[in-house]
Design an enzyme around this catalytic site. Structure first.
Site, PDB file in Angstrom:
ATOM      1  N   ARG A 324       0.849  -1.198   0.000  1.00 32.47           N
ATOM      2  CA  ARG A 324       0.000   0.000   0.000  1.00 32.47           C
ATOM      3  C   ARG A 324       0.878   1.239   0.000  1.00 32.47           C
ATOM      4  O   ARG A 324       1.927   1.272   0.646  1.00 32.47           O
ATOM      5  CB  ARG A 324      -0.920   0.048   1.225  1.00 32.47           C
ATOM      6  CG  ARG A 324      -1.918  -1.105   1.303  1.00 32.47           C
ATOM      7  CD  ARG A 324      -2.960  -0.853   2.396  1.00 32.47           C
ATOM      8  NE  ARG A 324      -3.731  -2.045   2.706  1.00 32.47           N
ATOM      9  CZ  ARG A 324      -4.792  -2.459   2.008  1.00 32.47           C
ATOM     10  NH1 ARG A 324      -5.198  -1.740   0.972  1.00 32.47           N
ATOM     11  NH2 ARG A 324      -5.443  -3.554   2.357  1.00 32.47           N
ATOM     12  N   ARG A 354      -6.356  -4.913  -1.047  1.00 34.32           N
ATOM     13  CA  ARG A 354      -7.794  -4.644  -1.075  1.00 34.32           C
ATOM     14  C   ARG A 354      -8.114  -3.154  -0.992  1.00 34.32           C
ATOM     15  O   ARG A 354      -7.650  -2.446  -0.100  1.00 34.32           O
ATOM     16  CB  ARG A 354      -8.459  -5.368   0.089  1.00 34.32           C
ATOM     17  CG  ARG A 354      -9.969  -5.395   0.030  1.00 34.32           C
ATOM     18  CD  ARG A 354     -10.490  -6.687  -0.484  1.00 34.32           C
ATOM     19  NE  ARG A 354      -9.963  -7.803   0.284  1.00 34.32           N
ATOM     20  CZ  ARG A 354     -10.224  -9.068  -0.020  1.00 34.32           C
ATOM     21  NH1 ARG A 354     -10.980  -9.352  -1.053  1.00 34.32           N
ATOM     22  NH2 ARG A 354      -9.705 -10.039   0.701  1.00 34.32           N
ATOM     23  N   HIS A 384       2.812  -9.667   0.873  1.00 28.76           N
ATOM     24  CA  HIS A 384       2.456  -8.717   1.930  1.00 28.76           C
ATOM     25  C   HIS A 384       3.678  -8.258   2.713  1.00 28.76           C
ATOM     26  O   HIS A 384       3.578  -7.446   3.628  1.00 28.76           O
ATOM     27  CB  HIS A 384       1.441  -9.398   2.882  1.00 28.76           C
ATOM     28  CG  HIS A 384       0.825  -8.495   3.890  1.00 28.76           C
ATOM     29  ND1 HIS A 384       1.109  -8.573   5.237  1.00 28.76           N
ATOM     30  CD2 HIS A 384      -0.064  -7.486   3.758  1.00 28.76           C
ATOM     31  CE1 HIS A 384       0.415  -7.667   5.890  1.00 28.76           C
ATOM     32  NE2 HIS A 384      -0.297  -6.992   5.022  1.00 28.76           N
ATOM     33  N   HIS A 541      -0.161  -1.781  15.170  1.00 28.85           N
ATOM     34  CA  HIS A 541       0.008  -2.519  13.923  1.00 28.85           C
ATOM     35  C   HIS A 541       1.294  -3.334  13.864  1.00 28.85           C
ATOM     36  O   HIS A 541       1.427  -4.231  13.033  1.00 28.85           O
ATOM     37  CB  HIS A 541      -0.034  -1.522  12.751  1.00 28.85           C
ATOM     38  CG  HIS A 541      -0.183  -2.151  11.408  1.00 28.85           C
ATOM     39  ND1 HIS A 541       0.852  -2.220  10.500  1.00 28.85           N
ATOM     40  CD2 HIS A 541      -1.238  -2.750  10.804  1.00 28.85           C
ATOM     41  CE1 HIS A 541       0.428  -2.807   9.387  1.00 28.85           C
ATOM     42  NE2 HIS A 541      -0.838  -3.146   9.544  1.00 28.85           N
TER      43      HIS A 541
END
Length: 653
Positions: A324, A354, A384, A541
């Site tokens: 991202r 996504r 990822h 996170h």
């Protein structure tokens, strides 16, 4: 859109599939979810009602139609006539005007009209998304009404008042779990063009939820359920606005004097680390490692490093995996400049991130046009991992600098999420990083690594082996510990291993912010397991795995949660921290979170969470991290800032 969407798809193709954790079929899981959502909707309404009551005194409240003064009513009516009415596209639904496609998350006004000759009639009005949603009222400073509510209360001026039986505002949520089948790709079509076509299908996927505002009669509900192929338990009432994005604009547009009591005290991520930021960073990183903790430290340090690499004549290549990105990404700008400066730039861009797919496609095209080599990952696995490496030519040899993080290369979220970024010139980590990128280029997922743990083939196995080492220690009467921090844990194999470790006497401390499919304190299974969740100013996170006693603990940072999708269905990387000072910093950070008694909640053996009762002094771990970061930050002279500005200018030009 995602979890329920994937369950909906599974209910169609494999309806008898039983989930490993719950034992439920997809339909049973969906029904259980809808039952809980029905309970959560009133909670959301109460929260927003309380917030709105707080905003009344600040003149930033949403005003109900019945609360409007005569002057405000006149204003709203005039605003509707001059600014809204001509922008509306009302439609009657009948044999010649079929039921329209309802866009995902778009709002509509639906009215039931008096029955025609043959059947009930309905009318529908899309709420325009190109008009200002917040309409500020006169005589009220910052009080406002919402666009959809204005249309709702003026709808009798579109459809005759005598003809309207009922009315409501509705919103449909659609499945967003798009499925890829690379066999569909034409021989002359590249993967990026295929993804563009697939994304166009998302807004056409099946509805999984219908929301309505305040009231909707049974006839309208039955009509919509039939047209949208929904069951009654997929229909939910909302007494508050269904789409809350407008709150960002509300806060941004309000004067600071009004928002000050509502917002956190401003905090600027600190540009302080063990590096001398007044000198080139690459030579320093070839000498010692660096660890950055976002958002307490600034991502600008990493961005400066990347831009320095883009312009350093001794840097030969830059390789990076991207999941991202921020809008107008400085990462992309640096990679473009590196390619234009003749460096080899290899980017693995994951197009299946996504809701960021379109943005990643656009950025990949920009990078490709600048001369970067672009890869798009694997057919069945998302990439990822967050890994960057560049090669540097020194006087004696070719060296590498490798960066591995727990979060995305995103300047925006680095100020909102807690993440860890490790930068090292170590040759052992660098060799594994080089092998990792070589394997990506060759589509070899089963490559072997000496130090990095890479899923889907090594990470879970290695983690379970380290847990076994602690189990063996505890079984022989030695002290044994496991520390874990992550977003979620759902992997059954890892859950079973943690239970085994707890039963063996291993002391286990976990910080799990979200989904947690293991219960602590269960007799015979998890007496030695303690779990907390921290939900605070920043989204927790970062992922940390640690095994052993404090004096010989193995410490890893990782991009992977303990979820099956991460451990078996994605390319993820966990990296060891060997430097003793940096290892100590990671452990101190973890232990600080364990001491949190303000934002932390302790998970009980029945799955509920409770505030932590303690006689210790109050401690908010995120506030403490901000305080420590500010204490570390030295005061800079004006000359320093001028120097940095000049240096930055020359790097760019």
């Amino acid at each position: 859109m995602v979890r329920c969407g994937s369950l909906y798809d599974l209910s169609l193709v494999d309806p008898e599939n039983h989930d490993k954790r719950s034992g439920m079929t997809p339909a049973e899981q969906l029904n259980a979810i809808f039952k809980q959502v029905d309970k959560l909707c009133p909670v959301k309404d109460d929260v927003l009602k309380n917030i709105n009551e707080t905003l009344v005194s600040l003149h930033m409240a949403r005003i109900e139609n019945k609360q409007l003064t005569k002057k405000q009513q006149k204003f709203v009516r005039h605003y509707f006539d001059t600014q809204i009415y001509s922008m509306l596209s009302p439609q009657v639904i009948d044999n010649r005007h079929p039921f329209p496609h309802l866009m995902n998350k778009a709002q509509y006004i639906i009215v039931r009209l008096k029955e025609g000759k043959n059947d009930m009639q309905f009318g529908i009005i899309p709420v325009p998304d190109f008009l200002d949603r917040i309409i500020y009222l006169p005589e009220a400073q910052g009080d406002y009404v919402l666009l959809e509510h204005v249309i709702y209360h003026q709808v009798e001026r579109i459809f005759s008042e005598d003809n309207i039986v009922s009315k409501s505002i509705i919103r449909v949520t659609r499945n967003a779990d798009i499925n890829l089948n690379e066999k569909e790709i034409d021989e002359d079509e590249d993967y990026r063009e295929y993804m563009k076509k697939i994304l166009k299908k998302r807004d056409r996927l099946a509805p999984i939820r219908l929301e309505y505002y305040r009231t909707m009669d049974d006839e309208t509900t039955a009509f919509l359920c039939e047209k949208l192929n929904l069951k009654p338990n997929q229909v939910f009432c909302s007494k508050s606005p269904m789409e809350m994005d407008y709150f960002f604009d509300l806060i941004d547009q309000a004067p600071n004097v009004l928002t000050k009591p509502l917002l956190y005290k401003p905090f600027e991520p600190q540009k302080k680390c063990s590096l001398d930021l007044d000198r080139p960073l690459i030579p320093q990183l070839l000498q010692h490692d660096e660890l950055l903790f976002y958002p307490y430290q600034s991502i600008d340090i990493f961005l400066d490093l990347l831009m320095e690499a883009a312009h350093d004549k001794n840097v030969l290549s830059i390789k990076i995996t991207i999941y991202r990105l921020a809008k107008n990404s400085r990462i992309v700008n640096a990679l473009v400049e590196a390619a234009e400066n003749g460096k080899e730039v290899i980017v693995l861009m994951e197009l299946r991130a996504r809701f960021d797919e379109k943005h990643n496609i656009q950025e990949a095209q920009i990078l490709e046009e600048a001369g970067c080599k672009i890869l798009y990952g694997f057919e069945d696995l998302k990439v990822h991992s967050k890994v960057m490496q560049f090669t540097v030519k020194t006087r004696k040899q070719i060296r590498t600098i490798t960066q591995i993080g727990t979060g995305n290369y995103n300047e925006k979220t680095s100020k909102q999420y807690t993440d860890i970024s490790y930068i090292t010139g170590r040759e052992d980590i660098g060799a594994d990083g080089t092998a990792f990128f070589r394997n990506l280029l060759m589509s070899n997922l089963e490559g072997q690594y000496d130090h990095l743990l890479v899923s889907p083939f090594q990470l879970k196995e290695a983690v379970m082996k380290m847990m076994d080492e602690q189990i063996e220690k505890a079984s022989s009467g030695q002290q044994a510990k496991i520390y874990l921090k992550m977003n979620s844990i759902t992997d059954v194999d890892l859950i079973n291993k943690i239970q085994e470790a707890s039963s063996a006497g291993v002391e286990i401390r976990m910080v799990v912010r979200g989904i947690c499919c293991i219960l602590p304190g269960v007799p015979g299974y998890a007496e030695n397991l303690h779990i907390i969740s921290i939900v605070g100013r920043y989204l927790e996170h970062s992922r940390i795995y640690a095994f052993g006693n404090d004096d010989d603990m193995k410490v890893y940072i990782s991009s992977a949660d303990f979820m099956t999708r991460n451990t078996e269905k994605r390319v993820e990387v966990a990296c060891p921290i060997y430097d003793e000072k940096l290892k100590k910093r990671v452990l101190e950070y973890f232990k600080l979170q364990l001491r949190d008694n303000i934002k932390a909640r302790q998970m009980q053996s029945d799955g509920t969470y409770k505030a932590i009762e303690t006689m210790d002094a109050p401690l908010d771990s995120q506030n403490e991290c901000m305080r420590l970061a500010e204490e570390m930050h030295p005061k800079k002279s004006k000359e320093h800032h001028v120097f940095r500005a000049i240096a930055s200018h020359f790097r760019r030009n």
